[in-house]
Design a protein around this motif. Structure first.
Motif, short mmCIF file in Angstrom:
data_model
loop_
_atom_site.label_atom_id
_atom_site.label_comp_id
_atom_site.label_asym_id
_atom_site.label_seq_id
_atom_site.Cartn_x
_atom_site.Cartn_y
_atom_site.Cartn_z
N UNK A 30 -8.84 7.64 -0.70
CA UNK A 30 -7.51 7.08 -0.49
C UNK A 30 -6.79 7.74 0.68
N UNK A 31 -7.10 9.02 0.92
CA UNK A 31 -6.41 9.73 2.01
C UNK A 31 -6.81 9.20 3.38
N UNK A 32 -7.98 8.58 3.50
CA UNK A 32 -8.34 8.05 4.82
C UNK A 32 -8.44 6.53 4.81
N UNK A 33 -8.21 5.90 3.65
CA UNK A 33 -8.18 4.45 3.65
C UNK A 33 -6.83 4.03 3.08
N UNK A 34 -6.74 2.78 2.59
CA UNK A 34 -5.42 2.41 2.10
C UNK A 34 -5.41 2.42 0.58
N UNK A 35 -4.35 3.00 0.03
CA UNK A 35 -4.18 3.06 -1.41
C UNK A 35 -3.47 1.79 -1.84
N UNK A 36 -4.22 0.83 -2.38
CA UNK A 36 -3.59 -0.42 -2.77
C UNK A 36 -4.29 -1.01 -3.98
N UNK A 64 0.82 -1.22 0.00
CA UNK A 64 0.00 0.00 0.00
C UNK A 64 0.85 1.26 0.00
N UNK A 65 0.35 2.29 -0.67
CA UNK A 65 1.06 3.58 -0.75
C UNK A 65 0.61 4.51 0.36
N UNK A 66 1.45 5.49 0.65
CA UNK A 66 1.13 6.45 1.69
C UNK A 66 0.44 7.67 1.08
#
Lengths: 375, 305
Positions: free
Chosen positions: B211-217, B119-121
């Motif tokens: 994506x900013x509050x969950x996971x970017x994957x 996952x990305x930040x």
């Protein structure tokens, strides 16, 4: 030694070598795509690192996409057409429950590099099933003991599937304080606003949660933005190396329990961490460590016994004659690990968010289900 | 449960609904105007989130990241429409499902190849990172309030676009009778490309916001896609109003069901079975809602037969 003896010895050696060259065929079913892919990829990479260059071991790898039906199809294919001897790789307890009993009933060996559902540790244990990671309850039992010192009311949260229930059961078994509330979420849930509101409203002093993979990232980011400031802790799955980078500073200070950490000072661990970084360009996680140990265990058994001689191979597995990156490791009577569990804390090393060991939470820990197992 | 907590949960439900609306609006537009079932809509959501994460990491600006998500998803939408989707309008739905499913696999693996499996930040901008105190003393995350406002603004913009502009008239005409507006001299293929890009951009924006509050994957879009389909079936296929109402209904049902059901069952059985049964039933609630709506309104709330 005369010529006849020499000839006989050579023949025996050649026969032996012939049997060895057959080798062990391993079927690895793990999660390589979708939300839980990071876990499966770490297990796979750790395993492959351990058996690298070992000609006795042939590995077939398939992706289960975290779906039980696909895992079952892949298992059938591996047993019937690939004719594997040993299976491994499954990450999720619900998938393990769908695959493992059928595989062991058909005479295959199964080495679990991750999932450890309670149903397979007690009455449902099997002579061909070896769990190289942990029984699901283990980290939480240790955490319950460790956190009892600072007892207080705890808010529990986990996904609603076998591992989530096991992990919360483990915590409740050993925790001395009071449980403020217990919430079960959907597996794969991404929005935790409703649960965070409940945490804010509850009178809990701290939050203990189990959310592996992307679920943990989502929760921690949302929790950090919510302004709720109760301390969080959990089993290592919620604060693992694979997800800490995406959570960022929000996780710093969180306590968690695991059987391994990259700074664990035991023979072979530093070499493993360095080799893994060298090979894959990232830090290993507990999943990578478990995959690596699974590979080492298999290699140790394959060097001692022929997999076609099931009794000898099983005895060789049972000995667990390998240098685990967790240090002391052996199997209890139900083929689940006897191992130490450590208390870790999330810290920042330079720009990198990672874990360090702050104490031992349980020594020679085994699970409580072994008593029901007739092995 | 206190009234304040209930109000906070209603806000959470609204916000979940608004995020779903951004996904469902694009999906229902594309289905309504072009008659196309686009399973790859979730991949456009993922592309938006990854573009935002990459730009945020490079520049540190969240606004630029949002802009990048719109551009990247719209550009991907145009390329996909020109290369693949265009050939599918005359085919039946099964062919469309197969082709767009293939797109999911290609886009997911492509993203994995570019960005890796981990996952990305992507974090919310510092200015929005804390809670704000609402009247009545409810502490609510500022970022979630902003999501509600952005979603409402997008909804208003879409209603104006569809109801008050020339392009909106063409889109509605295209929905009603595509041969006729082609005969009237409207460039139908350009119109389709534009609608597809618009839908894609909305999905990309949703991906970046969420994506900013969950996971970017990789694969983050598929669970949302299923919910978005539920929303447009409830709302009526092709109706933006239906998508809005359906999304809010689904968001509220999902959030409040998960909170209230275990509480309600707690009066009937012991606490631990109430939580496990309650959460199991709560996860089915939106499908029950869909079934009930379909029994009374087979074309959805605002659908036309």
């Amino acid at each position: 030694m005369d010529f006849k003896q020499l000839l006989a010895a050579t023949c025996v050696a050649a026969l032996g070598a012939g049997a060895q060259a057959e080798g062990v065929k391993v079927g690895m079913i793990t999660t390589l795509s979708g939300g839980g892919a990071g876990l499966g990829i770490d297990v796979r990479d750790g395993f492959l690192l351990a058996v690298k260059g070992n000609d006795d071991i042939e590995v077939v790898i398939e992706d289960d996409q975290r779906k039980p039906d696909i895992a079952v199809q892949l298992a059938d294919k591996m047993i019937q057409s690939e004719k594997v001897d040993v299976m491994t790789g499954i990450i999720w307890s619900n998938l393990a429950m769908a695959v493992v009993p059928a595989a062991t009933a058909q005479g295959k060996f199964y080495l679990s590099p991750n999932a450890g559902p309670s149903a397979l540790a007690g009455k449902g244990c099997h002579q061909n099933y070896f769990n190289v990671s942990w029984q699901n309850d283990a980290f939480s039992e240790a955490a319950g003991t460790a956190l009892s010192n600072e007892a207080g009311k705890v808010f529990l949260m986990a996904p609603n599937y076998p591992a989530g229930q096991d992990i919360m059961a483990g915590f409740k078994r050993t925790y001395q304080g009071e449980i403020a509330a217990e919430v079960y979420t959907k597996l794969g849930q991404t929005d935790y606003a409703a649960e965070i509101a409940q945490m804010r409203a509850s009178d809990a002093d701290q939050i203990y949660f189990f959310l592996p993979g992307g679920m943990g990232i989502s929760f921690m980011k949302q929790y950090a933005g919510s302004g709720v400031d109760k301390p969080v802790s959990g089993p290592a799955f919620s604060f693992d190396q694979g997800i800490l980078g995406a959570i960022g500073d929000a996780a710093i200070g969180a306590k968690n329990t695991a059987h391994w950490s990259k700074d664990l000072d035991v023979p072979g661990n530093a070499e493993f961490v360095a080799a893994f970084q060298e090979e894959f360009g990232r830090l290993p996680s507990i999943y990578a460590a478990q995959g690596y140990d699974t590979g080492l265990l298999l290699a140790s058994a394959a060097a001692k016994a022929d997999v076609d001689d099931a009794d000898a191979f099983r005895a060789a597995l049972k000995e667990a004659d390998f240098q685990s990156v967790r240090g002391k490791f052996s199997f209890a009577s139900n083929h689940h690990p006897l191992q130490n569990i450590y208390l870790r804390e999330v810290i920042k090393e330079g720009d990198l968010v990672t874990n360090r060991i702050v104490g031992t939470a349980a020594t020679d820990h085994s699970d409580p289900y072994g008593a029901d197992c007739n092995l | 449960m206190t009234t304040l907590l209930l109000i906070e949960q209603v806000l959470n439900g609204l916000q979940a609904g608004i995020m779903l609306f951004l996904m469902a609006a694009g999906l229902t537009l594309i289905f309504g105007v072009m008659g196309l079932i686009n399973l790859a809509h979730g991949s456009l959501y993922m592309i938006g989130a990854f573009a935002a994460a990459a730009v945020a990491a490079a520049t540190g600006s969240f606004l630029l990241a949002l802009f990048a998500s719109l551009v990247a998803a719209a550009a991907a939408g145009v390329v996909i429409e020109l290369a693949v989707i265009r050939r599918l309008y005359d085919r039946d739905h099964l062919d469309q499902v197969l082709a767009t499913f293939a797109l999911i696999l290609i886009l997911s693996e492509g993203t994995r190849w570019l960005f890796g499996s981990f996952p990305l930040y992507l974090d919310v901008p510092t200015i929005l990172s804390g809670p704000v105190i609402l009247p009545g003393g409810i502490a609510y995350p500022a970022y979630r309030l902003v999501i509600i406002l952005v979603g409402l603004a997008v909804a208003a913009g879409l209603f104006l676009l569809i109801g008050r502009t020339r392009i909106g008239i063409q889109i509605r005409a295209g929905e009603a009778d595509r041969e006729m507006i082609a005969a009237l001299g409207v460039n139908i293929s350009a119109l389709y490309t534009m609608v597809f890009a618009l839908g894609a951009a909305l999905a990309g924006l949703a991906g970046a916001l969420v994506g900013a509050i969950q996971s970017v994957q990789v694969g983050m879009g598929e669970p949302v896609l299923i919910l978005a389909f539920v929303v447009i079936v409830i709302g009526g296929i092709g109706s933006i109003k239906g998508a809005l109402v359906g999304a809010l209904l689904v968001g509220l049902t999902d959030t409040l069901g998960g909170v209230l059901l275990p509480l309600a069952l707690g009066g009937l059985m012991d606490a631990s079975s109430a939580t496990s049964i309650g959460s199991a039933v709560a996860s089915m609630l939106i499908y029950v809602l869909m079934a009930v709506v379909l029994i009374f309104r087979p074309t959805g709330l605002y659908g036309t037969a």
